[in-house]
Design a protein around this motif. Sequence first.
Motif, PDB file in Angstrom:
ATOM      1  N   SER A 374       0.823  -1.211   0.000  1.00  0.00           N
ATOM      2  CA  SER A 374       0.000   0.000   0.000  1.00  0.00           C
ATOM      3  C   SER A 374       0.853   1.256   0.000  1.00  0.00           C
ATOM      4  O   SER A 374       0.551   2.237  -0.687  1.00  0.00           O
ATOM      5  CB  SER A 374      -0.929   0.016   1.222  1.00  0.00           C
ATOM      6  N   LEU A 375       1.936   1.237   0.802  1.00  0.00           N
ATOM      7  CA  LEU A 375       2.828   2.397   0.850  1.00  0.00           C
ATOM      8  C   LEU A 375       3.481   2.652  -0.504  1.00  0.00           C
ATOM      9  O   LEU A 375       3.655   3.806  -0.919  1.00  0.00           O
ATOM     10  CB  LEU A 375       3.899   2.183   1.925  1.00  0.00           C
ATOM     11  N   ALA A 376       3.843   1.567  -1.199  1.00  0.00           N
ATOM     12  CA  ALA A 376       4.452   1.708  -2.531  1.00  0.00           C
ATOM     13  C   ALA A 376       3.448   2.302  -3.513  1.00  0.00           C
ATOM     14  O   ALA A 376       3.771   3.214  -4.286  1.00  0.00           O
ATOM     15  CB  ALA A 376       4.950   0.355  -3.019  1.00  0.00           C
ATOM     16  N   VAL A 377       2.208   1.792  -3.482  1.00  0.00           N
ATOM     17  CA  VAL A 377       1.160   2.310  -4.382  1.00  0.00           C
ATOM     18  C   VAL A 377       0.848   3.768  -4.049  1.00  0.00           C
ATOM     19  O   VAL A 377       0.659   4.605  -4.941  1.00  0.00           O
ATOM     20  CB  VAL A 377      -0.111   1.445  -4.278  1.00  0.00           C
ATOM     21  N   SER A 378       0.803   4.092  -2.738  1.00  0.00           N
ATOM     22  CA  SER A 378       0.519   5.464  -2.313  1.00  0.00           C
ATOM     23  C   SER A 378       1.593   6.421  -2.823  1.00  0.00           C
ATOM     24  O   SER A 378       1.282   7.534  -3.272  1.00  0.00           O
ATOM     25  CB  SER A 378       0.448   5.518  -0.784  1.00  0.00           C
ATOM     26  N   LEU A 379       2.856   5.990  -2.768  1.00  0.00           N
ATOM     27  CA  LEU A 379       3.958   6.820  -3.258  1.00  0.00           C
ATOM     28  C   LEU A 379       3.815   7.090  -4.753  1.00  0.00           C
ATOM     29  O   LEU A 379       3.996   8.223  -5.222  1.00  0.00           O
ATOM     30  CB  LEU A 379       5.286   6.129  -2.960  1.00  0.00           C
ATOM     31  N   ILE A 380       3.469   6.045  -5.499  1.00  0.00           N
ATOM     32  CA  ILE A 380       3.285   6.191  -6.950  1.00  0.00           C
ATOM     33  C   ILE A 380       2.120   7.126  -7.252  1.00  0.00           C
ATOM     34  O   ILE A 380       2.209   8.001  -8.124  1.00  0.00           O
ATOM     35  CB  ILE A 380       3.065   4.811  -7.606  1.00  0.00           C
ATOM     36  N   LYS A 400      -1.861  16.017  -1.493  1.00  0.00           N
ATOM     37  CA  LYS A 400      -1.545  14.622  -1.801  1.00  0.00           C
ATOM     38  C   LYS A 400      -2.793  13.893  -2.261  1.00  0.00           C
ATOM     39  O   LYS A 400      -3.909  14.239  -1.884  1.00  0.00           O
ATOM     40  CB  LYS A 400      -0.965  13.925  -0.569  1.00  0.00           C
ATOM     41  N   VAL A 401      -2.569  12.862  -3.083  1.00  0.00           N
ATOM     42  CA  VAL A 401      -3.676  12.028  -3.555  1.00  0.00           C
ATOM     43  C   VAL A 401      -3.991  10.953  -2.528  1.00  0.00           C
ATOM     44  O   VAL A 401      -5.143  10.584  -2.318  1.00  0.00           O
ATOM     45  CB  VAL A 401      -3.321  11.391  -4.919  1.00  0.00           C
ATOM     46  N   SER A 402      -2.951  10.441  -1.866  1.00  0.00           N
ATOM     47  CA  SER A 402      -3.107   9.342  -0.915  1.00  0.00           C
ATOM     48  C   SER A 402      -2.301   9.626   0.342  1.00  0.00           C
ATOM     49  O   SER A 402      -1.144  10.035   0.264  1.00  0.00           O
ATOM     50  CB  SER A 402      -2.635   8.029  -1.567  1.00  0.00           C
ATOM     51  N   VAL A 403      -2.927   9.429   1.508  1.00  0.00           N
ATOM     52  CA  VAL A 403      -2.254   9.613   2.794  1.00  0.00           C
ATOM     53  C   VAL A 403      -2.538   8.393   3.670  1.00  0.00           C
ATOM     54  O   VAL A 403      -3.700   8.045   3.905  1.00  0.00           O
ATOM     55  CB  VAL A 403      -2.744  10.886   3.520  1.00  0.00           C
ATOM     56  N   ILE A 404      -1.456   7.723   4.120  1.00  0.00           N
ATOM     57  CA  ILE A 404      -1.608   6.550   4.997  1.00  0.00           C
ATOM     58  C   ILE A 404      -1.000   6.882   6.348  1.00  0.00           C
ATOM     59  O   ILE A 404       0.222   6.776   6.527  1.00  0.00           O
ATOM     60  CB  ILE A 404      -0.932   5.299   4.390  1.00  0.00           C
ATOM     61  N   PRO A 405      -1.801   7.304   7.314  1.00  0.00           N
ATOM     62  CA  PRO A 405      -1.257   7.616   8.649  1.00  0.00           C
ATOM     63  C   PRO A 405      -0.874   6.351   9.405  1.00  0.00           C
ATOM     64  O   PRO A 405      -1.288   5.235   9.044  1.00  0.00           O
ATOM     65  CB  PRO A 405      -2.416   8.347   9.333  1.00  0.00           C
ATOM     66  N   LEU A 406      -0.102   6.515  10.473  1.00  0.00           N
ATOM     67  CA  LEU A 406       0.372   5.380  11.258  1.00  0.00           C
ATOM     68  C   LEU A 406      -0.779   4.585  11.849  1.00  0.00           C
ATOM     69  O   LEU A 406      -0.745   3.344  11.864  1.00  0.00           O
ATOM     70  CB  LEU A 406       1.305   5.876  12.380  1.00  0.00           C
TER      71      LEU A 406
END
Length: 443
Positions: A374-380, A400-406
Amino acid sequence: MNSIDVISMGLRNMWRRKTRTILTVLGVIIGTSSIVIMLSLGIAMNENFKKEVESMGSLNIIEVSRNYGMREGGSTKEVKLDDKAIAKIGAIEGVEAVTPLEFTYWKFGAGKYVGHVSVIGIDTKVMDKFNFEIEEGRLLDESDTNAVVFGSYIPEMFYNPKSSYYYDSSSSVKLISDKLIMTMNMDYGERRSRQSSSNTEKLPEYKVKGVGILKQSAGETDYNAYMNIKYLKKIQEESNRARSRNSRGWDYGESSSDSYNNAMVKVKDINNVKEVQEKIKDMGFNAFSLTDILESMQKTSASIQAILGGIGAVSLLVAALGITNTMIMSIYERTREIGVMKVLGAELGSIRRLFLFEAGLIGFMGGILGIGFSLAVSLILNKAGLSLGNFFGYMGEGSKVSVIPLWLMLASVAFATLIGLVSGYYPARRAMKLSALEAIKTE
């Protein structure tokens, strides 16, 4: 069997059937990453909404105005926003500062340059509480009377009326060092004929001094100047009296020295803004804050998040069925092994823990690897979205398009592990209920 035996046997069993284990874990990875990525889109949208609203002003500030439809005690008297009301608002729990506001419009002169400026009267004692940031000079303090703090764009509003290129030399205006004149005479400094000059209003001219220029905020403060509210009301009343005399008795009116049309309230904690806002409304005044806009945006974002989360949850449900299927198949293949364990005296709880451990481990590994994916996809997505946003000009700085908080990462791993345990519960119960003798006879 102790816990170490359960873990050791579980790992060996999963390794023996590594292909099926990998495929099952892959299903959990897809399910976990689907729900995380979908939720991250909604979270990013929510954060972008908040940044957009914050660029319009502070979320901790409430704008207060008189409610002309409100009556005091059932009579026809309007509720006044006076010094007594200001003090009452300031006493509300959670309020950090409150100031009345006076909105006026003046003509400024700076040497050969003039400019039309919106001037707001403010309580100088609390100006530093309302997120004004200074670029040059200083903010107003309690001792200031005829001092002025200008918004960042005010220097660009000055022009030379005697030049054919009005705005070419506005950068020459030094509002802090130049001598400034302030008047309500809108013809001040303008070119005019003798006939028109004879009809010019004779209005007072006040010497003021610029003490500061605010940082650019991309908000309304960039286009306003600020003064001591008591001094501003005093000179406004003097100018109105002079205008009334020049207008053959026409009454321009005088405002009460302790009555205001507007006020501004700073709340310490953003979480208390809504509560303070409601208390101000209960006093009979209108109260508005940017949290009203943010709240509406967040409701829209929550609806979108629910839809996106539901789509991702379908993938995780499919992964849960895959774990259940894997564990049931494992029972069929290990029926004889389970029978031997029972004959040798293994407790039913140990057998249950063995199967639950395997199912939970599948969920845990799938959750961990799913977060990594998910982190890789979020970065892309963020890199691609930023490139497209810059190209089309619709994404602001830091968007940002995608944000994944802790918290989402931890919750996803915990949820995937829980899904694995729940999916493995039925197979574990089934393994416990197998007859030892029948299981041993199974080939």
